[in-house]
Design an enzyme around this catalytic site. Structure first.
Site, mmCIF file in Angstrom:
data_model
loop_
_atom_site.group_PDB
_atom_site.id
_atom_site.type_symbol
_atom_site.label_atom_id
_atom_site.label_comp_id
_atom_site.label_asym_id
_atom_site.label_seq_id
_atom_site.Cartn_x
_atom_site.Cartn_y
_atom_site.Cartn_z
ATOM 1 N N ASN A 155 -0.339 -4.279 5.410
ATOM 2 C CA ASN A 155 -0.127 -4.590 6.830
ATOM 3 C C ASN A 155 -0.866 -3.649 7.787
ATOM 4 O OD1 ASN A 155 1.600 -2.579 6.065
ATOM 5 N ND2 ASN A 155 3.312 -3.285 7.302
ATOM 6 N N LYS A 178 -5.529 3.972 -3.365
ATOM 7 C CA LYS A 178 -5.742 2.580 -3.769
ATOM 8 C C LYS A 178 -5.139 1.678 -2.699
ATOM 9 C CE LYS A 178 -3.241 -0.305 -6.003
ATOM 10 N NZ LYS A 178 -3.481 -1.464 -5.130
ATOM 11 N N PRO A 179 -6.003 0.999 -1.924
ATOM 12 C CA PRO A 179 -5.444 0.080 -0.931
ATOM 13 C C PRO A 179 -4.830 -1.136 -1.617
ATOM 14 C CG PRO A 179 -7.867 0.037 -0.878
ATOM 15 C CD PRO A 179 -7.476 1.004 -1.954
ATOM 16 N N SER A 231 6.870 -2.573 -1.283
ATOM 17 C CA SER A 231 8.197 -3.192 -1.302
ATOM 18 C C SER A 231 9.164 -2.369 -2.160
ATOM 19 C CB SER A 231 8.084 -4.605 -1.859
ATOM 20 O OG SER A 231 7.572 -4.522 -3.177
ATOM 21 N N GLU A 252 7.617 4.826 0.900
ATOM 22 C CA GLU A 252 7.808 4.135 2.186
ATOM 23 C C GLU A 252 7.982 2.666 1.869
ATOM 24 O OE1 GLU A 252 8.310 5.249 5.003
ATOM 25 O OE2 GLU A 252 7.618 7.323 4.915
ATOM 26 N N CYS A 286 7.180 -3.100 8.321
ATOM 27 C CA CYS A 286 8.310 -2.693 7.478
ATOM 28 C C CYS A 286 9.568 -2.369 8.272
ATOM 29 C CB CYS A 286 7.906 -1.483 6.661
ATOM 30 S SG CYS A 286 7.266 -0.164 7.688
#
Ligand code: NAD
Length: 486
Positions: A155, A178-179, A231, A252, A286
């Site tokens: 996001n 690592k995106p 998540s 997070e 989030c």
């Protein structure tokens, strides 16, 4: 679209772009049209190895620089990022589908804030002197952890790459980032900019991949810490894998945050807060306040005004600065969110507005509000991560607090009221790492950000983050003879 999104290579390791075409193909899709805008490769085991080895090799020299020197590099990177804000924001819009109107003010700018803030702090990371009364004393010192792995969600790809990278590097760690495989482009720009700002080769590396690549980074014994944004289910897996080797973690994770609107609140502000907390980034945030508890006596007024304002949303080409509402990040996310909307209807919530895909190409979903939502409905319990607001009525303060806390999550919470004492009393009882009074969803770098309960471990931003990217060591110094019993 005229912007060239194709990077020179899929990964950035040891100061340069690098490709390994043996890796599985990774298509980058522009969510506003569904068209492919770039084609990359997932990291092979050889790429993972190169990245960790480069970060490991660079770490000691990076840590040996003074904090001021490291900070100067981070602050230079912040300046470059601000100078290129438009270009970076356009890329982020292509990567995520978020409107340029948003990315211009909330992504690269927030990333630059983190680089500037932690760059400023880097020179002041010192220990303590602890006198012990008899002349003896203890001194402490702060040490980097080593190689830190950052794993991002899709996001806020530029922001996440820097919210993790800036404190990690300020403390003398090196990073392999690592995106998310859904948004692989922006982190490569962050790596390039850090390198251009003077970060030595190997200090900040980026590799592509999905969960499997992430898992191989987490389990590598050379990695000292893992910082994940994702998540709760992914968080559980990554935390468990890190625990097996006693690694540090920052988690997070997701939320289902409550926003409580009392009848004495400024309605216009409360509606604005609810809009920001549910529809910014098309709801893919989030900390969103997706359970909106509204005191019964103002429910109708609140809903009428909310509906009126949502009807003015401008959906369209996200690269057009007039657009203020974009698509879901992917076809898959669009399907997940539509599934929740159908559940909301089937379980008897009252649809106030929206409730369908927009009649246009790409993955657009109308901003959707359900009223008369009950606590046990799926849309009130599970994180949707899309533009779906659940409005729940309440009568008393006690009732609102207890229902708001009845969730496994604890990321954020908000209160709207003009009663000063009630505002503090209520926010103090809400189980959340990040609270808001009469506003919602602001995340300045100066303030700690993160969740409690299943929403996470550790804090990003602020001086707090330093404790999660470094560790204290102590030394006891005796100033007198050593007494022994025999
Ligand atoms: P996700 O959990 O599917 O993936 C997050 C990242 O973890 C991705 O890069 C993915 O490739 C990686 N991953 C998946 N399995 C892994 C494994 N076994 N080992 C290592 N890495 C693995 O999340 P998403 O769909 O990309 O993002 C949305 C979620 O992120 C939402 O739940 C949202 O609330 C959360 N989020 C949290 C914050 C925060 O700061 N608290 C910010 C943004 C998003």
């Amino acid at each position: 679209m005229t912007i060239d999104a194709q990077p020179v290579a899929s990964h950035f390791i040891d100061g340069k772009p690098i490709e390994d075409e043996a890796g599985e193909n990774l298509q980058v899709i522009y969510p506003a049209t569904g068209e492919e805008v770039a084609s990359l490769h997932y990291a092979t085991p050889a790429i993972v190895e190169k990245a960790i080895a480069a970060a490991k090799a660079a770490q000691q020299d990076w840590a040996a620089m003074t904090g001021t020197e490291r900070g100067r590099i981070l602050r230079r990177a912040a300046d470059i990022m601000r100078d290129r804000n438009r270009e970076l924001s356009q890329l982020e819009t292509i990567d995520t589908g978020k409107p340029l109107q948003e990315t211009l003010v909330a992504d690269a700018t927030s990333a630059a804030d983190a680089l500037e803030y932690f760059g400023g702090l880097a020179g002041s990371l010192t220990g303590e002197h602890i006198p012990l009364g008899n002349g003896d004393f203890v001194y402490t010192s702060r040490h980097p952890l080593g190689v830190v792995v950052g794993i991002g969600a899709w996001n806020y790809p530029t922001q996440i790459a820097c919210w993790k990278g800036a404190p990690a590097l300020a403390c003398g760690n090196t990073m392999v980032f690592k995106p998310s495989e859904t948004t692989p482009l922006c982190a490569l720009k962050v790596a390039e900019i850090l390198s251009e700002a003077g970060a030595p080769d190997g200090v900040y590396n980026v590799i592509q991949g999905a969960g499997e690549v992430g898992a191989s980074l987490v389990s590598d014994p050379r990695v000292a810490k893992v910082s994940l944004t994702g998540s709760v289910p992914t968080g559980r897996k990554v935390y468990a894998a890190a625990a097996a080797q006693m690694k540090h973690v920052t988690m997070e994770l997701g939320g289902k945050s409550p926003m409580i609107i009392f009848d004495d609140a400024n309605i216009e502000d409360a509606v604005s807060g609810a809009i920001l907390g549910n529809f910014y980034s098309s709801g893919q945030v989030c900390s969103n306040g997706t359970r909106v508890f509204v005191q019964s006596s103002i429910k109708q007024r609140f809903l009428d005004r909310l509906k009126e304002r949502l009807e003015t949303v401008i959906m369209g080409d996200p690269l057009d600065e007039v657009t203020n509402f974009g698509p879901m990040v992917s076809a898959q996310q669009c399907e997940i969110v539509m599934g929740y909307i159908e559940k909301g209807k089937a379980e008897g919530a009252q649809l106030v507005t929206g409730g369908a895909r927009a009649d246009m190409p790409g993955y657009f979903i109308q901003p959707t509000v359900f009223a008369d939502v009950k606590d046990d409905m799926t849309i009130a319990r599970e994180e949707i991560f899309g533009p779906v607001m659940a409005v729940l009525d309440f009568e008393t303060e006690e009732e609102a607090i207890s229902r708001a806390n009845d969730t496994e999550f604890g990321l954020a919470a908000g209160v709207f009221t003009n009663d000063l004492t009630r505002a503090h009393r209520v926010i103090g009882q809400l189980e959340a790492g990040t609270g808001y009074i009469n506003t919602y969803n602001l995340a300045p770098v100066e303030a700690p950000f993160g969740g409690i309960k299943a929403s996470g471990v550790g804090r990003e931003n602020s001086k707090e983050a330093i404790n999660h990217y470094s560790e204290a060591r102590s030394v006891y110094v005796a100033m007198s003879e050593v007494e022994a019993p025999y």
